[in-house]
Scaffold this active site. Sequence first.
Site, PDB file in Angstrom:
ATOM      1  N   GLU A   1      -5.081   1.612   2.847  1.00  0.00           N
ATOM      2  CA  GLU A   1      -4.965   0.474   3.743  1.00  0.00           C
ATOM      3  C   GLU A   1      -5.182   0.908   5.177  1.00  0.00           C
ATOM      4  O   GLU A   1      -5.791   0.211   5.969  1.00  0.00           O
ATOM      5  CB  GLU A   1      -3.574  -0.160   3.594  1.00  0.00           C
TER       6      GLU A   1
ATOM      7  N   HIS B   1       0.826  -1.220   0.000  1.00  0.00           N
ATOM      8  CA  HIS B   1       0.000   0.000   0.000  1.00  0.00           C
ATOM      9  C   HIS B   1       0.855   1.263   0.000  1.00  0.00           C
ATOM     10  O   HIS B   1       1.946   1.308   0.563  1.00  0.00           O
ATOM     11  CB  HIS B   1      -1.010  -0.003   1.143  1.00  0.00           C
TER      12      HIS B   1
END
Lengths: 370, 364
Positions: free
Chosen positions: A224, A76
């Site tokens: 995330e 991420h």
Amino acid sequence: MANKIYDREKSLSLIKSLSLAFGPTGCEEPVVELIEKKLETLSVPFMRDRMGNIIARLRFGDIKVEGRRKIMVSAHMDEVGFMINEVDDKGYFHMDTVGGIDGSVMAGRKVLVGDGKRLTCGVIASTAIHHKKKDERSKAEKLEKLYIDIGATDRESAKQYADIGSFVAFDSEFYTFGKNRSFIKSKALDDRMGCAAMLEVIEALADTDVCGDLDVYFCFTVREEIGLSGALTAANLIRPDLALVLETTAVGDIEGASPEKRVAELGEGVCISLMDRSTIYGRAEIDFVLSLARQEGIALQVKKYVSGGNDAGSIHKSGSGVKTVALSVPTRYLHSPSCVANFEDYLAQRDIVEAIIRKSNEYFSDVTLS
Amino acid sequence: MKIREELKNKIISLCSMTSVSGFEGICEDDLVVLIGGGFDEHYKDRVGNHVFVKRCGKANAPRILVDAHYDEIGMMVTEVCDGGFLKFTNIGGIDRAILAASDVVIHGSETFDGVIASTPPHLRQGEEGDLPEIKDMIIDTGMDKEYLLKTAPVGTPVTFRKRYTELLGGQISGASFDNKACAAAAAYGIERAERERLAGDVYLVLSAYEETSHMGGISPAAFDIEPHYAMVVDVNLADCPAAPKRETVTLGEGVSISKSAATDKRLTEATERLCKDKDIAFSIIAAASSTGTNAASLNIIRAGVPVVDVGLPLKNMHTYNEVISLDDALTLRRLIEEFVCSRELAEEFGRTVELFDEEVSYGK
């Protein structure tokens, strides 16, 4: 094969530029720009999906073959940060957290404020110890009491730089230290190290022909840190046969920590997760990776504590289910402006991912996938 | 003036209906009659969402979803007691500070009135200001136990009695503006948008179960519809003396648009531009990690749905005397009309989902 084509300084400079980029959840564009630029120089095809994830693709073997296998690799791009929710008449910004940040790492830190295009330096103000009562000195200041000072003198002048809804990230230095300067210190190592590892793996594999008929989708994902994983929608789009999640994992391998909370040891290799708070990982995949690491001489350790969670949590439950492996660089002081990881563990993460992709035909021929 | 009266009537009609989370079906027939006229198609899905579709008449047009949940907070009978009393529990977040001596309606096989019992000061035991827990409160129905066992057994929904009054400055007060005032404004906004102007096929989803779980009704509805982009409309906490300013918006100054890590930044900015272009009054509120609305769950359906979170300022949320400004509701109505008619939005967000050069189909 470890470290053959890589160069330490080049890897460090990639981690540095990525980790220092501004990218709190919801405002990942500066990180996107860096990654896209790098992918362009590598001439690797990539796209943005509707969530804002970058997806790069490498295709191996005969692309006309039916039933080609798909691997999704993800890391991420977003980091924890803040969002401004009030500009007061003295020109100070008040804020809320984006993602989990501990109250003890906020007061007195340097921050950058803005929307990614233009950033302004500021400091999270802290009450002077002289003004604190004795019992106040033993507690972290509450978020509601903290505010950001950019040097503005009133609301109007402050609003020229940022406003309600603007983002804030830590403003931190990158450096290496310790024995052989193998410790890396920066903000946002979670998860820009994973992004760096993916870029290096893409570079290593771009002009090779690995192992059979395989498509590998490298996903640089958004969001995330607030649990609303961009990886979920990327997985829905790709519907992979196997997913590799590159992450950091919070460890407490420091003086005074209780043994079970150490989780993993810096410098002992990349961590593979058996179970965390979002996923129970498949045994066949774990065994495959453990045995591969032994064969290739890549340092791998098993994460020893059931804690945390990551994009694997949403990927493994996406579509009709996805076999998922989480490979994390053990990192101290996660979600603070000063995260610390070991460069050797980063190398192990990068190498094991490359090895898994190269040897994935062995995995796919051993396990039964529908 | 006509639009104002019509919208007011629509809001009050819709909010008067009974739609306690899990019991939304009670108002189903009335709901379809009130809303359905302005739309081409209507269906109810498996979880109780009502979807009203207005077609633009062009092939392969983008699908634009507007979500407004239509369930409301309420209560449910948990025990029939001697003496005509009912014990109850809350459905959705209800502040127990407002319950004593409140007027309620029991929606059993027959519908009848009751009052939540309160202890007069003369008989109070313990500290003044101590509030009993909801499980220790009772509803006085004045009926006998046999009647209650027959008509209002355990599981029967209960609502507050609803009464709508006008305050100064075009404000109205009453129950369940959260969120049926938004639902009415959305329906009216789409109904009034001329078909030729629509930028795509518009799916108005009046979604179920929001008050009990944000992961409720909207996710399966969006899974079916596969919208290209979406707006979630829900009420937002309005500024009042007791509330922290940074968590509220000002009533009477238009709609609110949320800036959040949990919604689509580009669509949010495009909606801001739309407001500026069309002279639609709005304010910005920061909702850092979560909007507390359906936006987050809608956002992550399938390959992701760009979503903007829009709010109608409201005071006294989750009481039976919520307050909204009719001017704000009119502003919301107009924003929704412009949103579903915007060519710029359709151009930017109406793309088909592709994985590189392949169009992604989900087996439809």
